[in-house]
Design a protein around this motif. Sequence first.
Motif, PDB file in Angstrom:
ATOM      1  N   VAL A 104     -33.648   7.776  62.032  1.00 35.46           N
ATOM      2  CA  VAL A 104     -32.560   8.051  61.092  1.00 35.46           C
ATOM      3  C   VAL A 104     -31.700   9.182  61.658  1.00 35.46           C
ATOM      4  O   VAL A 104     -32.161  10.318  61.805  1.00 35.46           O
ATOM      5  N   LEU A 105     -30.458   8.863  61.972  1.00 33.05           N
ATOM      6  CA  LEU A 105     -29.598   9.808  62.677  1.00 33.05           C
ATOM      7  C   LEU A 105     -29.361  11.086  61.892  1.00 33.05           C
ATOM      8  O   LEU A 105     -29.317  12.179  62.464  1.00 33.05           O
ATOM      9  N   GLY A 106     -29.213  10.988  60.586  1.00 31.84           N
ATOM     10  CA  GLY A 106     -28.857  12.161  59.806  1.00 31.84           C
ATOM     11  C   GLY A 106     -29.975  13.145  59.557  1.00 31.84           C
ATOM     12  O   GLY A 106     -29.733  14.233  59.028  1.00 31.84           O
ATOM     13  N   TYR A 107     -31.192  12.804  59.938  1.00 34.33           N
ATOM     14  CA  TYR A 107     -32.329  13.680  59.649  1.00 34.33           C
ATOM     15  C   TYR A 107     -32.417  14.890  60.572  1.00 34.33           C
ATOM     16  O   TYR A 107     -33.105  15.863  60.241  1.00 34.33           O
ATOM     17  N   ARG A 108     -31.759  14.858  61.735  1.00 29.81           N
ATOM     18  CA  ARG A 108     -31.919  15.920  62.725  1.00 29.81           C
ATOM     19  C   ARG A 108     -30.566  16.294  63.299  1.00 29.81           C
ATOM     20  O   ARG A 108     -29.732  15.422  63.543  1.00 29.81           O
ATOM     21  N   PRO A 109     -30.343  17.574  63.574  1.00 39.22           N
ATOM     22  CA  PRO A 109     -29.070  17.978  64.180  1.00 39.22           C
ATOM     23  C   PRO A 109     -28.842  17.242  65.507  1.00 39.22           C
ATOM     24  O   PRO A 109     -29.769  17.058  66.296  1.00 39.22           O
ATOM     25  N   PRO A 110     -27.621  16.819  65.780  1.00 34.89           N
ATOM     26  CA  PRO A 110     -27.388  15.936  66.920  1.00 34.89           C
ATOM     27  C   PRO A 110     -27.578  16.582  68.284  1.00 34.89           C
ATOM     28  O   PRO A 110     -27.966  15.894  69.240  1.00 34.89           O
ATOM     29  N   ILE A 111     -27.311  17.863  68.407  1.00 32.67           N
ATOM     30  CA  ILE A 111     -27.500  18.491  69.722  1.00 32.67           C
ATOM     31  C   ILE A 111     -28.980  18.516  70.077  1.00 32.67           C
ATOM     32  O   ILE A 111     -29.377  18.193  71.202  1.00 32.67           O
ATOM     33  N   GLN A 112     -29.826  18.875  69.108  1.00 32.03           N
ATOM     34  CA  GLN A 112     -31.262  18.846  69.352  1.00 32.03           C
ATOM     35  C   GLN A 112     -31.758  17.415  69.577  1.00 32.03           C
ATOM     36  O   GLN A 112     -32.643  17.186  70.401  1.00 32.03           O
ATOM     37  N   ARG A 138     -32.984   7.768  49.558  1.00 35.38           N
ATOM     38  CA  ARG A 138     -32.181   8.849  48.992  1.00 35.38           C
ATOM     39  C   ARG A 138     -33.018  10.112  48.778  1.00 35.38           C
ATOM     40  O   ARG A 138     -32.564  11.242  49.048  1.00 35.38           O
ATOM     41  N   GLU A 139     -34.244   9.931  48.298  1.00 42.95           N
ATOM     42  CA  GLU A 139     -35.090  11.082  47.986  1.00 42.95           C
ATOM     43  C   GLU A 139     -35.401  11.913  49.230  1.00 42.95           C
ATOM     44  O   GLU A 139     -35.520  13.144  49.151  1.00 42.95           O
ATOM     45  N   GLU A 140     -35.543  11.256  50.359  1.00 41.09           N
ATOM     46  CA  GLU A 140     -35.842  11.980  51.595  1.00 41.09           C
ATOM     47  C   GLU A 140     -34.624  12.776  52.063  1.00 41.09           C
ATOM     48  O   GLU A 140     -34.751  13.919  52.520  1.00 41.09           O
ATOM     49  N   PHE A 141     -33.440  12.176  51.967  1.00 38.70           N
ATOM     50  CA  PHE A 141     -32.227  12.915  52.304  1.00 38.70           C
ATOM     51  C   PHE A 141     -32.098  14.158  51.431  1.00 38.70           C
ATOM     52  O   PHE A 141     -31.752  15.245  51.920  1.00 38.70           O
ATOM     53  N   GLU A 142     -32.373  14.009  50.154  1.00 38.76           N
ATOM     54  CA  GLU A 142     -32.258  15.151  49.241  1.00 38.76           C
ATOM     55  C   GLU A 142     -33.239  16.252  49.621  1.00 38.76           C
ATOM     56  O   GLU A 142     -32.899  17.440  49.597  1.00 38.76           O
ATOM     57  N   ALA A 143     -34.456  15.859  49.999  1.00 33.17           N
ATOM     58  CA  ALA A 143     -35.453  16.852  50.393  1.00 33.17           C
ATOM     59  C   ALA A 143     -35.041  17.592  51.659  1.00 33.17           C
ATOM     60  O   ALA A 143     -35.356  18.774  51.837  1.00 33.17           O
ATOM     61  N   LEU A 144     -34.319  16.907  52.537  1.00 29.57           N
ATOM     62  CA  LEU A 144     -33.882  17.507  53.802  1.00 29.57           C
ATOM     63  C   LEU A 144     -32.552  18.231  53.670  1.00 29.57           C
ATOM     64  O   LEU A 144     -32.068  18.820  54.640  1.00 29.57           O
ATOM     65  N   GLY A 145     -31.938  18.161  52.491  1.00 29.54           N
ATOM     66  CA  GLY A 145     -30.678  18.849  52.286  1.00 29.54           C
ATOM     67  C   GLY A 145     -29.496  18.184  52.961  1.00 29.54           C
ATOM     68  O   GLY A 145     -28.511  18.851  53.300  1.00 29.54           O
ATOM     69  N   VAL A 146     -29.579  16.869  53.150  1.00 29.82           N
ATOM     70  CA  VAL A 146     -28.500  16.115  53.803  1.00 29.82           C
ATOM     71  C   VAL A 146     -27.885  15.187  52.760  1.00 29.82           C
ATOM     72  O   VAL A 146     -28.602  14.372  52.164  1.00 29.82           O
ATOM     73  N   PRO A 147     -26.584  15.277  52.509  1.00 30.42           N
ATOM     74  CA  PRO A 147     -25.968  14.425  51.486  1.00 30.42           C
ATOM     75  C   PRO A 147     -26.123  12.937  51.801  1.00 30.42           C
ATOM     76  O   PRO A 147     -25.703  12.469  52.858  1.00 30.42           O
ATOM     77  N   GLN A 150     -23.014  10.802  52.659  1.00 34.27           N
ATOM     78  CA  GLN A 150     -22.342  11.047  53.935  1.00 34.27           C
ATOM     79  C   GLN A 150     -23.091  10.467  55.130  1.00 34.27           C
ATOM     80  O   GLN A 150     -22.676  10.661  56.275  1.00 34.27           O
ATOM     81  N   ARG A 151     -24.179   9.758  54.891  1.00 38.71           N
ATOM     82  CA  ARG A 151     -25.055   9.402  56.008  1.00 38.71           C
ATOM     83  C   ARG A 151     -24.367   8.502  57.032  1.00 38.71           C
ATOM     84  O   ARG A 151     -24.647   8.608  58.235  1.00 38.71           O
ATOM     85  N   GLY A 152     -23.482   7.622  56.604  1.00 39.40           N
ATOM     86  CA  GLY A 152     -22.781   6.778  57.555  1.00 39.40           C
ATOM     87  C   GLY A 152     -21.814   7.564  58.416  1.00 39.40           C
ATOM     88  O   GLY A 152     -21.764   7.389  59.643  1.00 39.40           O
ATOM     89  N   GLN A 153     -21.030   8.452  57.803  1.00 35.00           N
ATOM     90  CA  GLN A 153     -20.103   9.291  58.551  1.00 35.00           C
ATOM     91  C   GLN A 153     -20.845  10.190  59.534  1.00 35.00           C
ATOM     92  O   GLN A 153     -20.413  10.375  60.681  1.00 35.00           O
ATOM     93  N   ARG A 154     -21.941  10.764  59.067  1.00 37.98           N
ATOM     94  CA  ARG A 154     -22.730  11.625  59.953  1.00 37.98           C
ATOM     95  C   ARG A 154     -23.291  10.828  61.127  1.00 37.98           C
ATOM     96  O   ARG A 154     -23.282  11.298  62.272  1.00 37.98           O
TER      97      ARG A 154
END
Length: 302
Positions: A104-112, A138-147, A150-154
Amino acid sequence: MSLDQNLRVDNQTDGEMKYGISCSTLLGLSPSADDVVRFAQEAERIGFHSIQLGDHVLGPEEFDASAYPAGVFDPRWPWYDPLVLLASIAGATKSVRLATGIAVLGYRPPIQQAQAVATLDFVSGGRFSYGVGIGWMREEFEALGVPFAQRGQRADEYLDVMKLLWSGSGQAFRGKFIDFTGGRLNPLPVQKPHPPIIVGGETPPALRRIAKYGDGFQINWKTFPEFKRILDELTTIMADSGRQLSDLYKQLAATNIELVQAEKDNLPNYEALGLDEIIFCPACYSVSEGFHTMRKFASEFF
């Protein structure tokens, strides 16, 4: 060696249907690290083309099970950091390809992410394929603090950032979510220009993402008419991007072996449409059941 050629180096005869296996849910609820490594070694010995790992960071206490796109989801399964575990498997194997299916791309900062992918490609000798998607829980994104919205844009912006870093250009990047002044990874990926990006998903936005970023795609199992319909849609979208469907490495993933068995006599027709690899990703509830299931699948389809 091209990305397409990279994907086709394996123990199975070139030109034949290839088979991969996901061990995220195949070894029960509490396998040991040794169990996972032995499983990967046995999959390589038997002749599987790839070993894949799914991606969850944590299992929420409650979640919307109806959102799961591929069947039954049990949060009790162990969810490893896929890049860390695949690095361990890389050191214990020699030829089998390693892949995330799907990270899942949005779970981790892209440079790392870019650094971790480059390192995994380095330690595996260029055997890694980066299967990516936007996620669904959705619940996992919320726990990780990622909207979640926005997951597609990210996902798109993160892929832009990572491809820039893998190029070694050192250029700066300024986007909606990421802004940095430039810098270089060292080492860069072994595969050039980067490990194959296998985009997961089959919605209209996912098909557009495949056309823009994908070296291949992975979608859930489809009947022959369903698969043909998706390829027809994707052909048009690829053409709009100046690309051809033949540019893509094509994977179907099945959590239910009976779905594949029902189409077994029809697999040559899937191949004629360009299907390259079937990913087998069932759920088992013990290590012994997982090994037996893997061997049974191989004996029936190889």
